[in-house]
Motif scaffolding. Structure first.
Motif, PDB file in Angstrom:
ATOM      1  N   CYS A  74     -16.961  56.733   4.846  1.00 25.57           N
ATOM      2  CA  CYS A  74     -15.763  56.552   3.641  1.00 25.57           C
ATOM      3  C   CYS A  74     -14.807  56.397   4.875  1.00 25.57           C
ATOM      4  N   HIS A  75     -14.516  57.138   5.728  1.00 20.51           N
ATOM      5  CA  HIS A  75     -13.378  56.713   6.888  1.00 20.51           C
ATOM      6  C   HIS A  75     -13.631  55.526   7.373  1.00 20.51           C
ATOM      7  N   LEU A  76     -14.652  55.143   7.994  1.00 22.69           N
ATOM      8  CA  LEU A  76     -14.958  54.010   8.521  1.00 22.69           C
ATOM      9  C   LEU A  76     -14.593  52.735   7.638  1.00 22.69           C
ATOM     10  N   VAL A  77     -14.863  52.444   6.429  1.00 23.11           N
ATOM     11  CA  VAL A  77     -14.667  51.796   5.671  1.00 23.11           C
ATOM     12  C   VAL A  77     -13.367  51.764   5.245  1.00 23.11           C
ATOM     13  N   GLN A  78     -12.556  52.844   5.256  1.00 17.50           N
ATOM     14  CA  GLN A  78     -11.041  52.627   4.973  1.00 17.50           C
ATOM     15  C   GLN A  78     -10.301  52.000   6.178  1.00 17.50           C
ATOM     16  N   LEU A  79     -10.995  52.266   7.396  1.00 18.19           N
ATOM     17  CA  LEU A  79     -10.156  51.898   8.552  1.00 18.19           C
ATOM     18  C   LEU A  79     -10.606  50.155   8.616  1.00 18.19           C
ATOM     19  N   ALA A  80     -11.531  49.949   8.193  1.00 12.87           N
ATOM     20  CA  ALA A  80     -12.067  48.438   8.365  1.00 12.87           C
ATOM     21  C   ALA A  80     -11.106  47.746   7.294  1.00 12.87           C
ATOM     22  N   THR A  81     -10.729  48.320   6.114  1.00  7.84           N
ATOM     23  CA  THR A  81      -9.938  47.705   5.135  1.00  7.84           C
ATOM     24  C   THR A  81      -8.708  47.523   5.593  1.00  7.84           C
ATOM     25  N   GLY A  82      -7.874  48.698   6.348  1.00  7.67           N
ATOM     26  CA  GLY A  82      -6.732  48.497   6.665  1.00  7.67           C
ATOM     27  C   GLY A  82      -6.715  47.616   7.701  1.00  7.67           C
ATOM     28  N   CYS A  83      -7.601  47.280   8.389  1.00 12.62           N
ATOM     29  CA  CYS A  83      -7.576  46.161   9.679  1.00 12.62           C
ATOM     30  C   CYS A  83      -7.498  44.958   8.838  1.00 12.62           C
ATOM     31  N   GLY A  84      -8.314  44.727   7.821  1.00 11.56           N
ATOM     32  CA  GLY A  84      -8.310  43.565   6.951  1.00 11.56           C
ATOM     33  C   GLY A  84      -7.035  43.150   6.295  1.00 11.56           C
ATOM     34  N   ILE A  85      -6.341  44.394   5.878  1.00 14.22           N
ATOM     35  CA  ILE A  85      -5.098  43.920   5.156  1.00 14.22           C
ATOM     36  C   ILE A  85      -3.998  43.338   6.309  1.00 14.22           C
ATOM     37  N   ARG A  86      -3.941  44.208   7.432  1.00 19.84           N
ATOM     38  CA  ARG A  86      -2.899  43.780   8.553  1.00 19.84           C
ATOM     39  C   ARG A  86      -3.345  42.414   9.044  1.00 19.84           C
ATOM     40  N   ALA A  87      -4.514  42.068   8.902  1.00 13.76           N
ATOM     41  CA  ALA A  87      -4.752  40.647   9.415  1.00 13.76           C
ATOM     42  C   ALA A  87      -4.353  39.377   8.461  1.00 13.76           C
ATOM     43  N   LEU A  88      -3.787  39.685   7.228  1.00 11.20           N
ATOM     44  CA  LEU A  88      -3.076  38.889   6.637  1.00 11.20           C
ATOM     45  C   LEU A  88      -1.721  38.775   7.102  1.00 11.20           C
ATOM     46  N   HIS A  89      -1.204  39.494   7.820  1.00  7.28           N
ATOM     47  CA  HIS A  89       0.225  39.437   8.090  1.00  7.28           C
ATOM     48  C   HIS A  89       1.168  39.352   6.930  1.00  7.28           C
ATOM     49  N   GLN A  90       0.868  40.294   6.068  1.00  5.99           N
ATOM     50  CA  GLN A  90       1.935  40.375   4.956  1.00  5.99           C
ATOM     51  C   GLN A  90       2.021  41.715   4.729  1.00  5.99           C
ATOM     52  N   PRO A  91       3.352  42.116   4.518  1.00  6.28           N
ATOM     53  CA  PRO A  91       4.007  43.545   4.754  1.00  6.28           C
ATOM     54  C   PRO A  91       3.502  44.381   3.198  1.00  6.28           C
ATOM     55  N   PHE A 148      -1.324  39.715  -3.403  1.00  7.25           N
ATOM     56  CA  PHE A 148      -1.487  40.864  -4.415  1.00  7.25           C
ATOM     57  C   PHE A 148      -2.987  40.648  -5.367  1.00  7.25           C
ATOM     58  N   LEU A 149      -2.830  39.365  -5.787  1.00  3.75           N
ATOM     59  CA  LEU A 149      -3.741  38.696  -6.726  1.00  3.75           C
ATOM     60  C   LEU A 149      -5.278  38.964  -5.782  1.00  3.75           C
ATOM     61  N   PHE A 150      -5.154  38.241  -4.731  1.00  6.74           N
ATOM     62  CA  PHE A 150      -6.383  38.110  -3.833  1.00  6.74           C
ATOM     63  C   PHE A 150      -6.834  39.840  -3.729  1.00  6.74           C
ATOM     64  N   LEU A 151      -5.925  40.461  -3.329  1.00  7.92           N
ATOM     65  CA  LEU A 151      -6.289  41.944  -2.787  1.00  7.92           C
ATOM     66  C   LEU A 151      -6.871  42.786  -3.901  1.00  7.92           C
ATOM     67  N   SER A 152      -6.270  42.637  -5.224  1.00 13.81           N
ATOM     68  CA  SER A 152      -6.840  43.083  -6.253  1.00 13.81           C
ATOM     69  C   SER A 152      -8.437  42.959  -6.443  1.00 13.81           C
ATOM     70  N   GLN A 153      -8.825  41.731  -6.313  1.00  9.83           N
ATOM     71  CA  GLN A 153     -10.289  41.332  -6.345  1.00  9.83           C
ATOM     72  C   GLN A 153     -11.025  41.892  -4.901  1.00  9.83           C
ATOM     73  N   ALA A 154     -10.296  41.656  -4.013  1.00 14.44           N
ATOM     74  CA  ALA A 154     -11.148  41.654  -2.758  1.00 14.44           C
ATOM     75  C   ALA A 154     -11.148  43.231  -2.237  1.00 14.44           C
ATOM     76  N   LEU A 155     -10.532  44.068  -2.884  1.00 13.13           N
ATOM     77  CA  LEU A 155     -10.449  45.584  -2.434  1.00 13.13           C
ATOM     78  C   LEU A 155     -11.761  46.376  -3.416  1.00 13.13           C
ATOM     79  N   LYS A 156     -11.874  45.517  -4.549  1.00 16.50           N
ATOM     80  CA  LYS A 156     -12.988  46.276  -5.318  1.00 16.50           C
ATOM     81  C   LYS A 156     -14.170  46.594  -4.667  1.00 16.50           C
ATOM     82  N   PRO A 157     -14.970  45.678  -3.940  1.00 13.32           N
ATOM     83  CA  PRO A 157     -16.268  46.241  -3.382  1.00 13.32           C
ATOM     84  C   PRO A 157     -16.023  47.382  -2.437  1.00 13.32           C
TER      85      PRO A 157
END
Length: 276
Positions: A145-162, A255-264
């Motif tokens: 679960c921790h690894l998934v959270q770390l990967a998710t955080g890296c993915g969000i930061r790659a969007l370069h949106q705060p 925001f709309l993109f992440l509302s779907q991308a974060l579901k899995p």
């Protein structure tokens, strides 16, 4: 507790006596049961440390073991020593002391599970590296679960949106002022939005990100109108920053993109936190 016995139903005792019964009679029996299980068969260790700064830091040690009575794999409480200086050496010594005091052989420890902090899982100077000196066949199981959270955080930061800054700023703006909340309520009614509480985003609560994003999307029109008409919108600061982001179609798209991308990953995380 005893509806079928008139005598037992009259039993009562105060907190001091109840405490001593638990600590002096029941706890040793339960402790003995866990020790015998770990002495006589393979088992896995699960460990975590508390993060309290004002009191003693406790090191929780659990055993994942097969109960021969029920033929089920169960989690048993082994011990919780105090370890205020959380170096790899100190944590390992606490763990080693718990096992040696109970005459539990390291060879019975077949798996180790903890968070993925370097002090626990580092390759050369960690709790795991020291355990492997005692038990070379150990299976090191990271927290998925921790690894998934770390990967998710890296993915969000790659969007370069705060995204995370926006969520935190929205909550902080309303959390400190009842007046702002009341004014915002008028915008909620004006935009026919659903009246819902602004949620606090907390990075360490792994499932809070998707919930907070969906809540902001639900209140988007009201938040946009509120920030655009705020008296401080022209002044440098948080309100101006929020107004710029909330009126940006690009931010809304992310925001709309992440509302779907974060579901899995969220569903995956929920599944792996479930007992079954």
């Amino acid at each position: 507790m005893f509806p079928d016995s008139e005598i037992a139903r009259q039993y009562a005792n105060g907190k001091t006596k109840a405490t001593q019964i638990m600590k002096g009679a029941i706890a040793p029996e339960l402790d003995k049961e866990v020790i015998e299980l770990c002495q006589n068969q393979p088992f896995g260790l699960m460990c975590d440390e508390s993060t309290s700064r004002n009191t003693d830091k406790e090191f929780v040690i659990l055993a994942r073991v097969c109960d021969p009575k029920t033929q089920e794999v169960v989690t048993k409480f082994l011990h919780m020593p105090v370890c205020n200086i959380s170096t790899a050496q100190n944590l390992f010594e606490s763990l080693n002391t718990v096992l040696s005091d109970r005459k539990i052989d390291w060879r019975n420890v077949v798996a180790f599970n903890s968070d993925n902090a370097n002090v626990m899982k580092g390759k050369h100077n960690s709790v795991v590296s020291r355990i492997k000196d005692m038990q070379p066949s150990l299976i090191d199981m990271g927290c998925i679960c921790h690894l998934v959270q770390l990967a998710t955080g890296c993915g969000i930061r790659a969007l370069h949106q705060p995204i995370e800054d926006i969520l935190s700023s929205i909550y902080a703006h309303f959390d400190i002022s009842a007046k702002r909340c009341e004014i915002f309520r008028e915008f909620v009614e004006f935009t026919d939005s659903e009246t819902l509480k602004i949620l606090r985003y907390c990075a360490t609560r792994w499932l809070s990100l998707l919930t907070c994003i969906n809540r902001v999307l639900n209140q988007w029109d009201a938040l946009q109108a509120y920030s655009a008409s705020h008296e401080d919108v022209e002044n440098p600061g948080k309100v101006k920053m929020l107004a710029e982001h909330l009126t940006s179609k690009k931010t809304n798209f992310f925001f709309l993109f992440l509302s779907q991308a974060l579901k899995p990953p969220a569903e995956f995380n929920i599944m792996f936190q479930a007992e079954e």
